[in-house]
Scaffold this motif. Structure first.
Motif, short mmCIF file in Angstrom:
data_model
loop_
_atom_site.label_atom_id
_atom_site.label_comp_id
_atom_site.label_asym_id
_atom_site.label_seq_id
_atom_site.Cartn_x
_atom_site.Cartn_y
_atom_site.Cartn_z
N ALA A 229 32.64 -12.85 41.56
CA ALA A 229 31.73 -13.53 43.19
C ALA A 229 31.09 -13.12 44.29
CB ALA A 229 32.75 -14.27 43.50
N PRO A 230 30.77 -13.79 45.65
CA PRO A 230 30.53 -12.59 46.57
C PRO A 230 30.97 -11.71 46.98
CG PRO A 230 29.72 -14.97 47.20
CD PRO A 230 30.47 -15.18 45.74
N LYS A 231 32.51 -11.73 47.27
CA LYS A 231 33.30 -10.92 47.84
C LYS A 231 34.13 -9.93 47.19
CE LYS A 231 32.19 -11.56 52.49
NZ LYS A 231 32.56 -12.58 53.60
N TRP A 232 34.31 -10.59 45.38
CA TRP A 232 35.92 -10.38 45.11
C TRP A 232 35.00 -10.53 43.08
CZ3 TRP A 232 36.49 -14.17 48.27
CH2 TRP A 232 36.37 -15.32 47.90
N VAL A 233 35.95 -9.62 42.28
CA VAL A 233 35.35 -9.58 40.83
C VAL A 233 36.83 -10.70 40.54
CG1 VAL A 233 35.12 -8.73 38.33
CG2 VAL A 233 34.03 -7.94 40.17
N SER A 234 36.73 -11.27 39.86
CA SER A 234 37.77 -12.43 39.20
C SER A 234 37.72 -12.36 37.68
CB SER A 234 37.40 -13.86 39.58
OG SER A 234 38.33 -14.67 38.74
N LEU A 235 38.63 -11.84 36.87
CA LEU A 235 39.57 -11.77 35.18
C LEU A 235 40.80 -12.51 34.95
CD1 LEU A 235 37.64 -8.18 34.03
CD2 LEU A 235 39.89 -9.58 33.63
N LEU A 255 45.93 -1.17 25.12
CA LEU A 255 44.69 -2.13 25.20
C LEU A 255 44.83 -2.88 26.26
CD1 LEU A 255 41.91 -2.93 23.79
CD2 LEU A 255 43.32 -5.20 23.08
N SER A 256 46.19 -2.88 27.09
CA SER A 256 45.80 -3.28 28.14
C SER A 256 45.59 -2.32 29.18
CB SER A 256 47.03 -3.63 28.71
OG SER A 256 47.87 -4.52 28.00
N PHE A 257 45.89 -0.79 28.83
CA PHE A 257 45.17 0.17 29.64
C PHE A 257 43.64 0.45 30.11
CE2 PHE A 257 44.46 4.87 30.56
CZ PHE A 257 45.33 4.99 31.77
N VAL A 258 43.35 0.30 28.08
CA VAL A 258 41.83 0.31 28.91
C VAL A 258 40.82 -0.28 29.33
CG1 VAL A 258 39.86 0.38 26.73
CG2 VAL A 258 42.39 1.88 26.00
N ASN A 259 41.03 -0.96 29.35
CA ASN A 259 41.34 -2.83 29.36
C ASN A 259 41.47 -2.86 30.91
OD1 ASN A 259 39.68 -3.79 27.37
ND2 ASN A 259 41.61 -5.06 26.22
N THR A 260 42.80 -2.78 31.77
CA THR A 260 42.39 -2.55 33.27
C THR A 260 41.68 -1.55 33.44
OG1 THR A 260 44.54 -1.40 32.79
CG2 THR A 260 45.02 -3.60 33.16
N GLU A 265 37.14 0.37 37.60
CA GLU A 265 35.68 0.68 37.32
C GLU A 265 34.84 0.16 37.26
OE1 GLU A 265 33.30 3.98 34.45
OE2 GLU A 265 35.31 3.54 34.06
N GLN A 266 34.26 -0.51 36.61
CA GLN A 266 33.68 -1.48 36.65
C GLN A 266 33.46 -2.29 38.29
OE1 GLN A 266 33.71 -4.45 33.73
NE2 GLN A 266 33.41 -3.34 31.83
N ALA A 267 34.64 -3.09 38.54
CA ALA A 267 34.66 -3.78 40.53
C ALA A 267 34.38 -2.45 40.98
CB ALA A 267 35.95 -4.30 40.29
N ARG A 268 34.90 -1.59 41.46
CA ARG A 268 34.69 -0.23 42.07
C ARG A 268 33.33 0.14 42.32
NH1 ARG A 268 40.74 3.29 41.58
NH2 ARG A 268 41.51 1.39 42.55
N ALA A 269 32.54 0.06 40.57
CA ALA A 269 31.38 0.59 40.98
C ALA A 269 29.93 -0.35 41.71
CB ALA A 269 30.53 0.26 39.21
N VAL A 270 31.04 -2.00 41.38
CA VAL A 270 30.12 -2.76 42.83
C VAL A 270 30.66 -3.13 43.79
CG1 VAL A 270 29.22 -3.87 40.40
CG2 VAL A 270 30.85 -5.04 41.61
N GLY A 271 31.38 -2.32 44.37
CA GLY A 271 31.94 -2.82 45.53
C GLY A 271 33.01 -3.36 45.58
N LYS A 272 33.83 -4.04 44.97
CA LYS A 272 33.79 -5.23 45.27
C LYS A 272 35.61 -5.40 44.59
CE LYS A 272 30.24 -7.99 44.33
NZ LYS A 272 29.81 -9.56 44.37
N PRO A 273 36.51 -5.93 45.45
CA PRO A 273 37.80 -6.35 44.83
C PRO A 273 38.07 -6.66 43.58
CG PRO A 273 37.66 -7.25 46.88
CD PRO A 273 35.64 -6.36 47.08
N LEU A 274 39.15 -6.30 43.07
CA LEU A 274 39.50 -6.96 41.21
C LEU A 274 40.06 -7.56 41.04
CD1 LEU A 274 38.68 -6.69 38.52
CD2 LEU A 274 39.83 -5.74 38.31
N ARG A 275 40.09 -9.19 41.11
CA ARG A 275 41.55 -10.14 40.43
C ARG A 275 41.73 -9.93 39.55
NH1 ARG A 275 43.31 -11.93 45.14
NH2 ARG A 275 45.53 -13.35 44.61
#
Length: 298
Positions: A229-235, A255-260, A265-275
């Protein structure tokens, strides 16, 4: 009588088309469960048409929502009533409706797991007894917890474990592995088993995460969908499966550790908080990975 109740329920809302709804989502944001393409594709799969509504102030659109009758679209209650509950599974997905930050709108359509992000702007919400489980930031885990997870991953890989991206597999391969590992873990069929391959194919562009193999056999899988989304990532972590015979290597936890970690890392790369939602905060293991946040219903 029917038109009277619809007029009451939709008071303040007016019909809009799918294009306008998409524009609202792209402007104000939303979640996996309200993403225009997710709604349209899954509604098409189950054959229930969507009625889109918008809330305007002085001619400006400031909120929108997709509906199935008196419910927000993709509702489990509607699927159950229509005899289509077994066609798809979105878990207890967080509902973030596209609403402007300064808007005040009224919601009378039935909905559960409405996000805390919507709470300041929507009247008619009641807090649910159970909260929503959102993944902690990596720094919120103790050093010991992170050390243990890295150790378990190393031991798994030394024993022949391989971590593979979900998108290396076809939708049918994903469906076969998920159905098998879910059955092994829970001793009953995965929700929506009959149409898993179709759902995975329809939502392939939103699928993310990895799965784990040990000795060339899949041993852990998680179904994750991600939208930006414009201001966050929804997963959304919909559900998962694991082979209990390999419990000594804790493949589900690895797997939970790897995926989270990858998602943050991906959310921070685009500068957005992750939900990163694990759904309803109803199991002890979720408390290890998540913090509880309020969630609302109508």
């Amino acid at each position: 009588m029917l038109s009277y109740w619809r007029a009451w329920r939709e008071s303040g809302w007016v019909p809009i088309d799918a294009t306008v709804y998409t524009q609202a989502w792209q402007q104000f944001g939303g979640s996996v469960a309200t993403h225009p393409e997710v709604v349209e594709r899954l509604a098409g799969l189950v054959g229930i048409p969507v009625r889109y509504l918008g809330w305007f102030v002085d001619g400006e659109l400031c909120a929108a929502m997709p509906t199935w009758g008196r419910h927000v679209a993709l509702s489990k209650d509607v699927l159950k009533r229509e005899g289509k509950r077994g066609l798809l599974d979105l878990g207890n997905a967080e509902i973030i409706l596209p609403v402007a930050e300064d808007a005040q709108v009224r919601l009378r359509h039935h909905a559960r797991y409405v996000s805390e992000l919507n709470a300041p702007n929507i009247t008619g919400l009641a807090e649910q007894p159970e909260g929503l489980a959102l993944a902690r930031e990596p720094e919120d885990y103790s050093k010991k917890f992170r050390y243990n997870q890295r150790r378990d991953q190393r031991l798994l890989e030394e024993a022949g474990g391989i971590i593979r991206p979900m998108l290396e597999l076809s939708a049918s391969e994903q469906a076969t592995i998920y159905a098998d590992l879910f059955q092994r873990r829970w001793n009953f069929e995965a929700p929506g088993k009959a149409r898993l391959s179709e759902v995975f194919s329809l939502l392939r562009e939103f699928m993310t995460g990895s799965l784990i193999y040990l000795n060339d056999e899949p041993v852990a899988i998680q179904i994750l969908y991600r939208v930006e989304a414009p201001k966050w990532v929804s997963l959304e972590y919909i559900n998962g499966g694991v082979d209990p015979q390999n419990r000594e290597f804790s493949p589900g936890s690895v797997l939970s550790f790897v995926n989270t970690q990858a998602a943050w890392e991906q959310a921070r790369a685009v500068g957005k908080p992750l939900r990163y939602s694990f759904g309803r905060a109803d199991r002890e293991y979720k408390d290890r990975w998540c913090h509880r946040v309020p969630v609302y219903r109508v």
